[in-house]
Design a protein around this motif. Structure first.
Motif, PDB file in Angstrom:
ATOM      1  N   ILE A   1      64.039  26.094  72.880  1.00  0.00           N
ATOM      2  CA  ILE A   1      63.700  27.514  72.700  1.00  0.00           C
ATOM      3  C   ILE A   1      62.360  27.661  71.984  1.00  0.00           C
ATOM      4  O   ILE A   1      61.573  28.546  72.288  1.00  0.00           O
ATOM      5  CB  ILE A   1      64.825  28.223  71.920  1.00  0.00           C
ATOM      6  CG1 ILE A   1      66.091  28.286  72.759  1.00  0.00           C
ATOM      7  CG2 ILE A   1      64.407  29.618  71.509  1.00  0.00           C
ATOM      8  CD1 ILE A   1      67.297  28.807  72.018  1.00  0.00           C
ATOM      9  N   ASN A   2      62.079  26.786  71.029  1.00  0.00           N
ATOM     10  CA  ASN A   2      60.856  26.904  70.242  1.00  0.00           C
ATOM     11  C   ASN A   2      59.609  26.426  70.971  1.00  0.00           C
ATOM     12  O   ASN A   2      58.506  26.685  70.517  1.00  0.00           O
ATOM     13  CB  ASN A   2      60.999  26.130  68.927  1.00  0.00           C
ATOM     14  CG  ASN A   2      61.958  26.822  67.978  1.00  0.00           C
ATOM     15  OD1 ASN A   2      62.150  28.025  68.059  1.00  0.00           O
ATOM     16  ND2 ASN A   2      62.564  26.052  67.096  1.00  0.00           N
ATOM     17  N   GLN A   3      59.747  25.745  72.051  1.00  0.00           N
ATOM     18  CA  GLN A   3      58.577  25.296  72.792  1.00  0.00           C
ATOM     19  C   GLN A   3      57.977  26.472  73.544  1.00  0.00           C
ATOM     20  O   GLN A   3      58.685  27.327  74.057  1.00  0.00           O
ATOM     21  CB  GLN A   3      58.951  24.197  73.772  1.00  0.00           C
ATOM     22  CG  GLN A   3      59.291  22.900  73.088  1.00  0.00           C
ATOM     23  CD  GLN A   3      59.630  21.805  74.072  1.00  0.00           C
ATOM     24  OE1 GLN A   3      59.730  22.051  75.255  1.00  0.00           O
ATOM     25  NE2 GLN A   3      59.806  20.597  73.566  1.00  0.00           N
ATOM     26  N   SER A   4      56.674  26.510  73.606  1.00  0.00           N
ATOM     27  CA  SER A   4      56.000  27.587  74.318  1.00  0.00           C
ATOM     28  C   SER A   4      54.854  27.004  75.128  1.00  0.00           C
ATOM     29  O   SER A   4      54.361  25.916  74.844  1.00  0.00           O
ATOM     30  CB  SER A   4      55.472  28.638  73.337  1.00  0.00           C
ATOM     31  OG  SER A   4      54.522  28.054  72.481  1.00  0.00           O
ATOM     32  N   VAL A   5      54.443  27.774  76.103  1.00  0.00           N
ATOM     33  CA  VAL A   5      53.344  27.366  76.967  1.00  0.00           C
ATOM     34  C   VAL A   5      52.095  28.097  76.500  1.00  0.00           C
ATOM     35  O   VAL A   5      52.096  29.317  76.342  1.00  0.00           O
ATOM     36  CB  VAL A   5      53.658  27.714  78.437  1.00  0.00           C
ATOM     37  CG1 VAL A   5      52.494  27.364  79.328  1.00  0.00           C
ATOM     38  CG2 VAL A   5      54.922  27.008  78.887  1.00  0.00           C
TER      39      VAL A   5
END
Length: 138
Positions: free
Chosen positions: A40-44
């Motif tokens: 969830i904490n990963q972002s692009v």
């Protein structure tokens, strides 16, 4: 067969709640949350376009046009005659943004005078006309 006996030697019946299945369920949920939280904490990272916008502070002026009971026309509290009305309406219609005409007439004013002023505003090019009224007294 000892049905309904209250002896301590009967090991088949245990009045305590078995919490082992509850602990198992909680451990499974804990493992699921531990696995899903990093996802969830990963972002692009993307490069979004930037736009600048300025609010428009240009507010159109209001023209107060009053008509008294005798049919006298007042442009922003200044008495004018019908020929000056056409000229002032045409001048106001050329402004950007176009001003709003606030029309106020006394209660005893003939409707014909009000209709003439509205027609002059329409032919002069003013498209925004508002009517000013007084609230009813209770």
């Amino acid at each position: 067969m000892a049905m309904g006996s209250l002896s301590d030697s009967d090991d088949d019946f245990n009045p305590e709640i078995n919490t082992t299945p509850l602990v198992d369920v909680m451990l499974v949920l804990l493992i699921i949350f531990i696995i899903t939280i990093p996802v969830i904490n990963q972002s692009v990272k993307i490069d979004l376009p930037r736009a600048s916008s300025q609010p428009q502070d240009l507010k159109p002026e209001n023209i107060n046009l009053d008509i008294d009971a005798q049919g006298q026309i007042y442009w922003n509290r200044e008495a004018i005659d019908p020929s000056q009305l056409q000229i002032r309406i045409a001048t106001a219609a050329q402004k950007t943004p176009q001003p709003e005409l606030h029309l106020r007439a006394e209660r005893t004013t003939q409707y014909e005078k009000v209709a003439q002023v509205m027609a002059a505003a329409q032919t002069g090019g003013l498209s925004k006309i508002g009517f000013i009224t007084e609230p009813e007294k209770k």
